[in-house]
Design a protein around this motif. Structure first.
Motif, mmCIF file in Angstrom:
data_model
loop_
_atom_site.group_PDB
_atom_site.id
_atom_site.type_symbol
_atom_site.label_atom_id
_atom_site.label_comp_id
_atom_site.label_asym_id
_atom_site.label_seq_id
_atom_site.Cartn_x
_atom_site.Cartn_y
_atom_site.Cartn_z
ATOM 1 N N ILE A 40 0.846 -1.191 0.000
ATOM 2 C CA ILE A 40 0.000 0.000 0.000
ATOM 3 C C ILE A 40 0.884 1.245 0.000
ATOM 4 C CG2 ILE A 40 -1.706 1.319 1.297
ATOM 5 C CD1 ILE A 40 -2.792 -1.305 2.361
ATOM 6 N N PRO A 41 0.751 2.109 -1.016
ATOM 7 C CA PRO A 41 1.528 3.356 -1.025
ATOM 8 C C PRO A 41 0.934 4.367 -0.051
ATOM 9 C CG PRO A 41 0.091 3.265 -2.933
ATOM 10 C CD PRO A 41 -0.079 1.956 -2.215
ATOM 11 N N THR A 42 1.789 5.060 0.685
ATOM 12 C CA THR A 42 1.278 6.019 1.661
ATOM 13 C C THR A 42 2.342 7.035 2.045
ATOM 14 O OG1 THR A 42 0.338 6.272 3.880
ATOM 15 C CG2 THR A 42 1.932 4.507 3.569
ATOM 16 N N ARG A 43 1.875 8.196 2.495
ATOM 17 C CA ARG A 43 2.754 9.210 3.082
ATOM 18 C C ARG A 43 2.362 9.487 4.524
ATOM 19 N NH1 ARG A 43 1.929 13.929 -1.190
ATOM 20 N NH2 ARG A 43 -0.184 13.163 -0.872
ATOM 21 N N ASP A 44 1.244 8.913 4.967
ATOM 22 C CA ASP A 44 0.676 9.239 6.272
ATOM 23 C C ASP A 44 0.851 8.058 7.232
ATOM 24 O OD1 ASP A 44 -1.119 9.693 8.451
ATOM 25 O OD2 ASP A 44 -2.193 11.138 7.215
ATOM 26 N N PRO A 45 1.484 8.247 8.397
ATOM 27 C CA PRO A 45 1.690 7.149 9.348
ATOM 28 C C PRO A 45 0.393 6.518 9.850
ATOM 29 C CG PRO A 45 3.071 9.033 9.908
ATOM 30 C CD PRO A 45 2.122 9.495 8.839
ATOM 31 N N SER A 46 -0.731 7.259 9.797
ATOM 32 C CA SER A 46 -1.987 6.713 10.308
ATOM 33 C C SER A 46 -2.567 5.637 9.399
ATOM 34 C CB SER A 46 -3.021 7.834 10.479
ATOM 35 O OG SER A 46 -3.463 8.325 9.215
ATOM 36 N N VAL A 47 -2.047 5.525 8.166
ATOM 37 C CA VAL A 47 -2.564 4.528 7.229
ATOM 38 C C VAL A 47 -2.380 3.121 7.788
ATOM 39 C CG1 VAL A 47 -2.186 3.480 4.962
ATOM 40 C CG2 VAL A 47 -2.309 5.964 5.191
ATOM 41 N N ARG A 48 -1.232 2.869 8.402
ATOM 42 C CA ARG A 48 -0.969 1.542 8.960
ATOM 43 C C ARG A 48 -1.973 1.211 10.058
ATOM 44 N NH1 ARG A 48 3.185 -0.167 13.012
ATOM 45 N NH2 ARG A 48 3.755 -2.340 12.620
ATOM 46 N N GLU A 49 -2.287 2.167 10.920
ATOM 47 C CA GLU A 49 -3.251 1.929 11.990
ATOM 48 C C GLU A 49 -4.646 1.694 11.422
ATOM 49 O OE1 GLU A 49 -4.839 3.975 16.163
ATOM 50 O OE2 GLU A 49 -3.327 4.983 14.935
ATOM 51 N N PHE A 50 -4.985 2.430 10.356
ATOM 52 C CA PHE A 50 -6.271 2.237 9.678
ATOM 53 C C PHE A 50 -6.431 0.785 9.249
ATOM 54 C CE2 PHE A 50 -8.534 1.756 5.689
ATOM 55 C CZ PHE A 50 -9.697 2.490 5.856
ATOM 56 N N TRP A 51 -5.404 0.246 8.561
ATOM 57 C CA TRP A 51 -5.499 -1.120 8.051
ATOM 58 C C TRP A 51 -5.392 -2.153 9.166
ATOM 59 C CZ3 TRP A 51 -7.484 -2.190 3.575
ATOM 60 C CH2 TRP A 51 -7.505 -1.185 2.606
ATOM 61 N N GLU A 52 -4.734 -1.817 10.240
ATOM 62 C CA GLU A 52 -4.679 -2.713 11.396
ATOM 63 C C GLU A 52 -6.077 -2.915 11.976
ATOM 64 O OE1 GLU A 52 -2.328 -3.046 15.701
ATOM 65 O OE2 GLU A 52 -2.014 -1.326 14.383
ATOM 66 N N ILE A 53 -6.844 -1.829 12.054
ATOM 67 C CA ILE A 53 -8.211 -1.911 12.568
ATOM 68 C C ILE A 53 -9.119 -2.637 11.582
ATOM 69 C CG2 ILE A 53 -10.243 -0.558 13.209
ATOM 70 C CD1 ILE A 53 -8.304 1.635 14.169
ATOM 71 N N ALA A 54 -9.013 -2.276 10.296
ATOM 72 C CA ALA A 54 -9.929 -2.817 9.288
ATOM 73 C C ALA A 54 -9.771 -4.318 9.095
ATOM 74 C CB ALA A 54 -9.712 -2.097 7.955
ATOM 75 N N THR A 55 -8.543 -4.824 9.176
ATOM 76 C CA THR A 55 -8.288 -6.241 8.891
ATOM 77 C C THR A 55 -8.252 -7.118 10.128
ATOM 78 O OG1 THR A 55 -5.885 -5.910 9.004
ATOM 79 C CG2 THR A 55 -6.938 -5.660 6.842
ATOM 80 N N GLY A 56 -8.070 -6.524 11.309
ATOM 81 C CA GLY A 56 -7.893 -7.326 12.505
ATOM 82 C C GLY A 56 -6.518 -7.960 12.581
ATOM 83 N N TYR A 57 -5.571 -7.452 11.786
ATOM 84 C CA TYR A 57 -4.209 -7.988 11.755
ATOM 85 C C TYR A 57 -3.411 -7.532 12.978
ATOM 86 C CZ TYR A 57 -4.087 -9.901 6.979
ATOM 87 O OH TYR A 57 -4.268 -10.663 5.859
ATOM 88 N N ASP A 58 -2.259 -8.187 13.159
ATOM 89 C CA ASP A 58 -1.324 -7.828 14.215
ATOM 90 C C ASP A 58 -0.094 -7.162 13.608
ATOM 91 O OD1 ASP A 58 -2.951 -8.981 16.137
ATOM 92 O OD2 ASP A 58 -1.907 -10.911 16.054
ATOM 93 N N ARG A 59 0.581 -6.378 14.409
ATOM 94 C CA ARG A 59 1.884 -5.854 14.002
ATOM 95 C C ARG A 59 2.925 -6.947 14.200
ATOM 96 N NH1 ARG A 59 1.947 0.390 16.236
ATOM 97 N NH2 ARG A 59 -0.212 0.869 15.639
ATOM 98 N N GLU A 60 3.916 -6.978 13.321
ATOM 99 C CA GLU A 60 4.980 -7.953 13.493
ATOM 100 C C GLU A 60 5.651 -7.749 14.841
ATOM 101 O OE1 GLU A 60 6.883 -9.729 9.499
ATOM 102 O OE2 GLU A 60 7.680 -7.808 10.132
#
Length: 213
Positions: A107-127
């Motif tokens: 996913i291309p991004t310039r905004d650090p909040s994008v990662r948190e957005f997708w973390e919430i949407a997918t239910g994924y974990d951070r490595e």
């Protein structure tokens, strides 16, 4: 990269292989042999997904979230234990079984909040041990694709990333509410079609669709 003996590959931080089977009973036998080959280390290292036509095995240290020397040893032990079954199950008299395939989303991004957005949407974990906004997100069930984040500048073009996520009704409602609480922009709210589309700060879209019971 092939490793640990015939049929095993190193893919995204783990050793993996797949074995073709003709029935669930045969798949259960493959799993039984793999578990016995790992001995006392099975719970710490081996993950298994069994389907009607395929058994997928992954080796990774649960403690370090990485491939260790012991994982390579266990891969070799499993290969020896399955032996002829591996060759017979693939329908190939000579050669490796089919290795697992991993799909990744970038996913291309310039905004650090994008990662948190997708973390919430997918239910994924951070490595494990990750802290950088560009570090990937991983599926805790080891079923879905790993999501990566790539910085881009104004010269980069192309359409936004669009992803459909189909989940159970209760979980869909929880994620939709969590994204609203996060302040995500609603692109389309379709109660009759039972889905909601959100966009992250970079314009990428996700459609949360509840599965019918």
């Amino acid at each position: 990269m092939t490793t640990a003996g015939s049929g095993w590959r190193y893919v995204h931080g783990a050793l993996g292989t797949s074995v073709r089977v003709t029935s669930m009973a045969q798949g259960a036998d493959v799993v039984k042999r793999a578990v016995e080959a790992c001995g006392d280390d099975v719970d710490e290292h081996l993950s298994v997904e069994m389907q009607r036509k395929k058994v997928t095995m992954t080796l990774q240290s649960a403690r370090s979230a990485s491939v260790t020397h012991r994982d390579h040893e266990l891969a070799a032990l499993i290969s020896v234990s399955l032996g002829d079954r591996l060759m017979w199950a693939t329908g190939v008299r000579h050669g490796p079984p089919h290795s697992r395939q991993v799909m990744e989303v970038i996913i291309p991004t310039r905004d650090p909040s994008v990662r948190e957005f997708w973390e919430i949407a997918t239910g994924y974990d951070r490595e494990r041990g990750s802290a950088d906004p560009e570090d990937p997100l991983v599926d805790p069930l080891c079923q879905g694709p790993t999501i990566y984040f790539r910085k881009f500048d104004d010269r980069d073009g192309g359409p936004p990333v669009c992803v459909n996520i189909n989940v159970g009704r209760d979980e869909a409602q929880r994620r939709i509410q969590a994204l609203r609480d996060f302040g995500a922009r609603v692109v389309a709210d379709c109660p009759q079609e039972l889905h909601t589309v959100f966009a992250d700060a970079a314009g990428n879209e996700v459609r949360i669709v509840p599965l019918h019971p």
